[in-house]
Design a protein around this motif. Structure first.
Motif, PDB file in Angstrom:
ATOM      1  N   UNK A 171      13.038  -0.892  -2.853  1.00  0.00           N
ATOM      2  CA  UNK A 171      11.915  -1.565  -2.199  1.00  0.00           C
ATOM      3  C   UNK A 171      10.634  -0.767  -2.395  1.00  0.00           C
ATOM      4  N   UNK A 172      10.717   0.549  -2.224  1.00  0.00           N
ATOM      5  CA  UNK A 172       9.519   1.374  -2.378  1.00  0.00           C
ATOM      6  C   UNK A 172       8.984   1.289  -3.812  1.00  0.00           C
ATOM      7  N   UNK A 173       9.895   1.329  -4.774  1.00  0.00           N
ATOM      8  CA  UNK A 173       9.473   1.248  -6.176  1.00  0.00           C
ATOM      9  C   UNK A 173       8.810  -0.093  -6.476  1.00  0.00           C
ATOM     10  N   UNK A 174       9.259  -1.140  -5.787  1.00  0.00           N
ATOM     11  CA  UNK A 174       8.728  -2.483  -6.049  1.00  0.00           C
ATOM     12  C   UNK A 174       7.304  -2.665  -5.543  1.00  0.00           C
ATOM     13  N   UNK A 175       6.815  -1.713  -4.746  1.00  0.00           N
ATOM     14  CA  UNK A 175       5.470  -1.858  -4.186  1.00  0.00           C
ATOM     15  C   UNK A 175       4.373  -1.519  -5.183  1.00  0.00           C
ATOM     16  N   UNK A 176       4.749  -0.992  -6.331  1.00  0.00           N
ATOM     17  CA  UNK A 176       3.733  -0.687  -7.343  1.00  0.00           C
ATOM     18  C   UNK A 176       3.007  -1.975  -7.730  1.00  0.00           C
ATOM     19  N   UNK A 183       2.883   2.764  -2.243  1.00  0.00           N
ATOM     20  CA  UNK A 183       3.676   3.216  -3.390  1.00  0.00           C
ATOM     21  C   UNK A 183       3.229   4.601  -3.828  1.00  0.00           C
ATOM     22  N   UNK A 184       1.931   4.821  -3.897  1.00  0.00           N
ATOM     23  CA  UNK A 184       1.418   6.127  -4.314  1.00  0.00           C
ATOM     24  C   UNK A 184       1.828   7.222  -3.335  1.00  0.00           C
ATOM     25  N   UNK A 185       1.830   6.906  -2.049  1.00  0.00           N
ATOM     26  CA  UNK A 185       2.241   7.898  -1.047  1.00  0.00           C
ATOM     27  C   UNK A 185       3.709   8.260  -1.230  1.00  0.00           C
ATOM     28  N   UNK A 186       4.532   7.273  -1.553  1.00  0.00           N
ATOM     29  CA  UNK A 186       5.959   7.513  -1.821  1.00  0.00           C
ATOM     30  C   UNK A 186       6.138   8.402  -3.051  1.00  0.00           C
ATOM     31  N   UNK A 187       5.429   8.091  -4.120  1.00  0.00           N
ATOM     32  CA  UNK A 187       5.533   8.877  -5.351  1.00  0.00           C
ATOM     33  C   UNK A 187       5.041  10.304  -5.121  1.00  0.00           C
ATOM     34  N   UNK A 188       3.906  10.436  -4.458  1.00  0.00           N
ATOM     35  CA  UNK A 188       3.327  11.759  -4.221  1.00  0.00           C
ATOM     36  C   UNK A 188       4.254  12.627  -3.376  1.00  0.00           C
ATOM     37  N   UNK A 189       4.828  12.054  -2.338  1.00  0.00           N
ATOM     38  CA  UNK A 189       5.732  12.822  -1.478  1.00  0.00           C
ATOM     39  C   UNK A 189       6.964  13.273  -2.250  1.00  0.00           C
TER      40      UNK A 189
END
Length: 281
Positions: A171-176, A183-189
């Motif tokens: 789900x998080x990946x799909x937010x791109x 999505x960027x906050x997920x990737x950065x973390x």
């Protein structure tokens, strides 16, 4: 004690998609577990309360008292290890609670944590805590480890978090593109975890991290799709996603058996070296 939180539009969209109707509440105080009498104040802002209870037989004899209270009929919201944002389906509608400590959290990352809670709370296959996840197999997990009750709790919470991450990261990946900020906050973390992840085995070997702490850190990276070192890499698998608690127990059995064998081998090597030194003397 509870105040409705105003959400930005992208968070409202995520809530509508995954957990429509869920309430997001700022909590005036910080907590691991909200005292039952305070938790009951949630009844003022939700339609109904449905306290959960679980069989005491699921718990090993030395289970922490807080876990025993969670299993009881007491209305228990929040447990140690839940993090800055927690959620519950013991209310109708479900609630997402933002702890007071969130005031020091960057806005984008905090909003990601709230979005993550929506994804979890809206998936009925994800239990609210590791105890209903493991069920009666929690006793098996405790028996599989040489750890004390507090560290066993920590490992169980970590294993549950890793399993949840296997179910939510798509789900998080799909937010791109759709929810780019989240999505960027997920990737950065996730990217911030990589250096320490690669050093986990060394940190444990040096005694700078306990095994429970290392498990907690590794499992927190699963939801970010990061590469895990052995033995934690075995938790980032379709088999764990599909088989859950039974797989986790077998992983613990094999992992601690291997750790014990490694310790025995190291001790044997030291003994042989000492004997050689004595012979040469």
């Amino acid at each position: 004690m509870f105040e409705t939180r105003t959400l930005p539009s992208d968070l409202e969209s995520v809530r509508d998609e995954y957990a429509s109707g869920a309430l997001v509440l700022d909590v005036a105080g910080d907590f691991d577990t909200i005292p039952p009498e305070a938790a009951e104040n949630l009844g003022l802002v939700v339609e109904s309360l449905s306290p959960a209870a679980y069989p005491v037989e699921w718990l090993p004899d030395d289970a922490p008292q807080q876990l025993r209270r969670y299993a009881s009929s007491d209305f228990t919201i929040g447990m140690p290890g839940d993090g800055t944002v927690t959620w519950s389906r013991q209310t109708d509608p479900p609630v997402v609670l933002v702890k007071y400590r969130a005031k020091g959290t960057p806005d984008d990352f905090l909003d990601f944590l709230i979005a993550e809670a929506f994804v979890q709370a809206g998936n009925d296959e994800i239990p609210e805590h590791f105890l209903p996840f493991f069920g009666e197999q929690y006793r098996d997990l405790a028996a599989a480890t040489p750890l004390g009750p507090s560290e066993t709790y920590q490992v169980a919470a970590a294993l549950y978090e890793g399993w949840v991450g296997l179910h939510t990261r798509e789900a998080f990946a799909s937010w791109e593109g759709d929810h780019e900020r989240l999505h960027d906050a997920w990737v950065d973390a996730g990217g911030r975890l990589d250096d320490r992840l690669s050093n986990l085995p060394r940190l444990v070997a040096l005694g700078r991290l306990s095994f429970a702490e290392a498990t907690e850190f590794a499992c927190s990276a699963v939801k970010h799709g990061r590469d895990l070192p052995a033995p934690f890499s075995a938790l980032d698998t379709a088999a764990y996603r599909d088989h859950g608690p039974s797989y986790a127990v077998k992983w613990a059995e094999k992992t601690f058996a291997q750790l014990a064998a490694d310790d025995d081998a190291a001790s044997g090597g030291e003994s042989d070296s000492a004997a050689d030194d004595a012979d040469s003397a």
